[in-house]
Design a protein around this motif. Structure first.
Motif, PDB file in Angstrom:
ATOM      1  N   UNK A 142      -5.753 -13.813   1.653  1.00 47.05           N
ATOM      2  CA  UNK A 142      -6.069 -14.793   0.594  1.00 47.05           C
ATOM      3  C   UNK A 142      -6.776 -14.055  -0.421  1.00 47.05           C
ATOM      4  N   UNK A 143      -6.255 -12.951  -1.167  1.00 50.76           N
ATOM      5  CA  UNK A 143      -6.722 -12.301  -2.143  1.00 50.76           C
ATOM      6  C   UNK A 143      -5.452 -11.917  -2.982  1.00 50.76           C
ATOM      7  N   UNK A 144      -5.551 -11.770  -4.192  1.00 47.89           N
ATOM      8  CA  UNK A 144      -4.565 -11.325  -5.222  1.00 47.89           C
ATOM      9  C   UNK A 144      -4.711 -10.016  -5.702  1.00 47.89           C
ATOM     10  N   UNK A 145      -3.916  -9.237  -5.662  1.00 47.78           N
ATOM     11  CA  UNK A 145      -4.214  -7.724  -6.091  1.00 47.78           C
ATOM     12  C   UNK A 145      -4.036  -7.789  -7.700  1.00 47.78           C
ATOM     13  N   UNK A 146      -5.147  -7.466  -8.409  1.00 47.04           N
ATOM     14  CA  UNK A 146      -4.701  -7.614  -9.874  1.00 47.04           C
ATOM     15  C   UNK A 146      -4.522  -6.105 -10.433  1.00 47.04           C
ATOM     16  N   UNK A 147      -5.305  -5.087 -10.002  1.00 47.22           N
ATOM     17  CA  UNK A 147      -4.840  -3.695 -10.511  1.00 47.22           C
ATOM     18  C   UNK A 147      -5.536  -2.440  -9.623  1.00 47.22           C
ATOM     19  N   UNK A 148      -5.103  -1.550  -9.980  1.00 46.94           N
ATOM     20  CA  UNK A 148      -5.852  -0.237  -9.624  1.00 46.94           C
ATOM     21  C   UNK A 148      -6.688   0.438 -10.248  1.00 46.94           C
ATOM     22  N   UNK A 149      -7.351   1.441 -10.021  1.00 43.36           N
ATOM     23  CA  UNK A 149      -8.377   1.952 -10.940  1.00 43.36           C
ATOM     24  C   UNK A 149      -8.490   3.441  -9.906  1.00 43.36           C
ATOM     25  N   UNK A 150      -9.020   4.346 -10.613  1.00 45.30           N
ATOM     26  CA  UNK A 150      -9.064   5.726 -10.332  1.00 45.30           C
ATOM     27  C   UNK A 150     -10.293   6.099  -9.708  1.00 45.30           C
ATOM     28  N   UNK A 151     -10.333   6.801  -8.742  1.00 45.56           N
ATOM     29  CA  UNK A 151     -11.528   7.210  -8.175  1.00 45.56           C
ATOM     30  C   UNK A 151     -11.495   8.816  -7.714  1.00 45.56           C
ATOM     31  N   UNK A 152     -10.862   9.438  -8.342  1.00 46.20           N
ATOM     32  CA  UNK A 152     -10.670  11.046  -8.018  1.00 46.20           C
ATOM     33  C   UNK A 152     -10.493  11.471  -6.794  1.00 46.20           C
ATOM     34  N   UNK A 153     -11.309  12.690  -6.444  1.00 45.57           N
ATOM     35  CA  UNK A 153     -11.111  12.931  -5.061  1.00 45.57           C
ATOM     36  C   UNK A 153     -12.473  12.988  -4.267  1.00 45.57           C
ATOM     37  N   UNK A 154     -12.473  12.594  -3.106  1.00 49.28           N
ATOM     38  CA  UNK A 154     -13.652  12.750  -2.440  1.00 49.28           C
ATOM     39  C   UNK A 154     -13.785  13.917  -1.619  1.00 49.28           C
ATOM     40  N   UNK A 155     -15.036  14.629  -2.050  1.00 50.44           N
ATOM     41  CA  UNK A 155     -15.289  15.869  -1.375  1.00 50.44           C
ATOM     42  C   UNK A 155     -16.797  15.685  -0.372  1.00 50.44           C
ATOM     43  N   UNK A 156     -17.064  16.563   0.279  1.00 49.12           N
ATOM     44  CA  UNK A 156     -18.165  16.620   1.198  1.00 49.12           C
ATOM     45  C   UNK A 156     -19.459  17.287   0.504  1.00 49.12           C
ATOM     46  N   UNK A 157     -20.532  16.247   0.692  1.00 47.62           N
ATOM     47  CA  UNK A 157     -21.762  16.954   0.210  1.00 47.62           C
ATOM     48  C   UNK A 157     -22.960  16.842   1.472  1.00 47.62           C
ATOM     49  N   UNK A 158     -23.306  17.954   1.514  1.00 45.87           N
ATOM     50  CA  UNK A 158     -24.348  18.086   2.730  1.00 45.87           C
ATOM     51  C   UNK A 158     -25.679  18.971   2.344  1.00 45.87           C
TER      52      UNK A 158
END
Ligand code: BDP
Length: 329
Positions: A142-158
């Motif tokens: 029950x969702x309509x996809x409107x568009x994508x967005x960027x989120x770059x890359x995920x890297x680890x922080x510790x």
């Protein structure tokens, strides 16, 4: 009728008469609630606000978008649920928490499925990106996809330096709510702990987790860098696009023309966010470095190899699609 009441009712009649005489549109304005976990000013928030302004102008004020940023309407899981029942109209979320709702999207959620960010962009901009949006819309969610967005890359922080999977041993790392990410983090050597984005700050601060993984703008704007994390190991293990979806309840009430307008502005929002995104990654990376966060370059191969079983397990159902993704230049 008291004097005050009769004054009010006279004023009300005057307003109605004026509206008709000036042939102002006489309709109730529809306020579309939009939500994001990120704070005001974040590229995704800005792009949806700008979509709202265009929609309001193009429909002579019939539609207006009201943005609820900074997670005030809850976690992304909760935002998805609210959108599904029509309590929220637009949810801007990572594809991560969409996986449990529309399993087909998990193909983009797999570790190292994209070679790099340029590859991910080429895929979402092309036919595969369109197919995945269509799958979301056609699913029972029950969702309509409107568009994508960027989120770059995920890297680890510790708090402790991590360069290899062995260094992650015994470390509790917050991941997004999707079993795929728990499997990924466990395969990478750590212990994946799921929680919503807006709970992560206090989990880092109180030591409930030893680290997390995300892109530079999130590490900075969510203040995770102030919790004692010092090392940002450039694993880039996940390159997950974001998505913005509309409640189907709302979509079905719009006319075909209005839907087409919304789609046009959504595409523009996607491109606007991308331009803002690139700038924000470099700006926030500089701010993080200035705040003493050490960007550690790591050999990605051991992390890639360690996560092969995750791709085998979660990717089995999408083998053909994965081949097509790999073939995108
Ligand atoms: C950020 C995404 C956001 C996610 C968050 C998370 O922009 O949609 O909620 O990561 O880790 O990069 O939960």
């Amino acid at each position: 009728m008291t004097f005050r009441r009769s004054l009010i009712s006279a004023a009300a009649s005057a307003v109605i008469a004026l509206a008709f005489s000036a042939s102002l549109p006489v309709f109730a304005q529809t306020v579309l609630k939009a939500a994001d976990v990120h704070p005001p000013g974040y590229p995704n928030v800005v792009a949806i606000e700008s979509l709202g302004k265009k929609l309001e102008a193009a429909t002579n004020g019939k539609y207006k978008i009201q943005m609820f940023p900074a997670g005030v309407l809850g976690s992304e899981k909760e935002m998805i649920e609210q959108a599904q029942i029509g309590a929220l109209q637009i949810a801007r979320i990572s594809l991560g928490p969409m996986g449990p709702v529309v399993p087909d999207v998990n193909v983009f959620n797999m570790p190292f499925v994209f070679r790099d960010e340029a590859h991910m962009r080429a895929v979402i901009d092309g036919p595969i990106g369109k197919e995945l949006m269509d799958k979301i819309t056609a699913s029972p969610a029950k969702l309509v996809a409107l568009g994508w967005m960027d989120s770059g890359s995920r890297s680890l922080y510790t708090k402790k330096e991590v360069k290899t999977p062995a260094d992650l041993k015994g470390l509790k790392i917050r991941v997004m709510g999707n079993p795929l990410f728990v499997d990924t983090m466990n395969a990478m050597g750590g212990n994946g702990i799921t929680m919503g984005h807006n709970d992560t700050f206090s989990a880092l601060q109180t030591g409930v987790v030893d680290g997390a993984e995300n892109n530079p703008p999130t590490l900075f704007t969510a203040n995770h860098y102030t919790t004692g994390v010092k090392f940002y190991a450039q694993t880039t293990h996940l390159i997950i696009p974001e998505i913005f979806v509309m409640s189907k309840v709302t979509w079905d009430k719009m006319s075909k023309d209005e839907q087409a307008l919304l789609m046009k502005f959504s595409r523009e929002a996607q491109l606007e966010q991308r331009a803002l995104w690139d700038k924000s990654v470099s700006d926030y990376s500089e701010k993080l470095k200035a705040a003493g966060i050490q960007f550690v370059s790591v050999d990605k191969k051991p992390f890639y190899d360690a996560t092969a079983p995750v791709r085998a397990k979660h990717g089995a159902a999408y083998a053909d699609l994965i081949k097509r993704i790999e073939a995108v230049k």
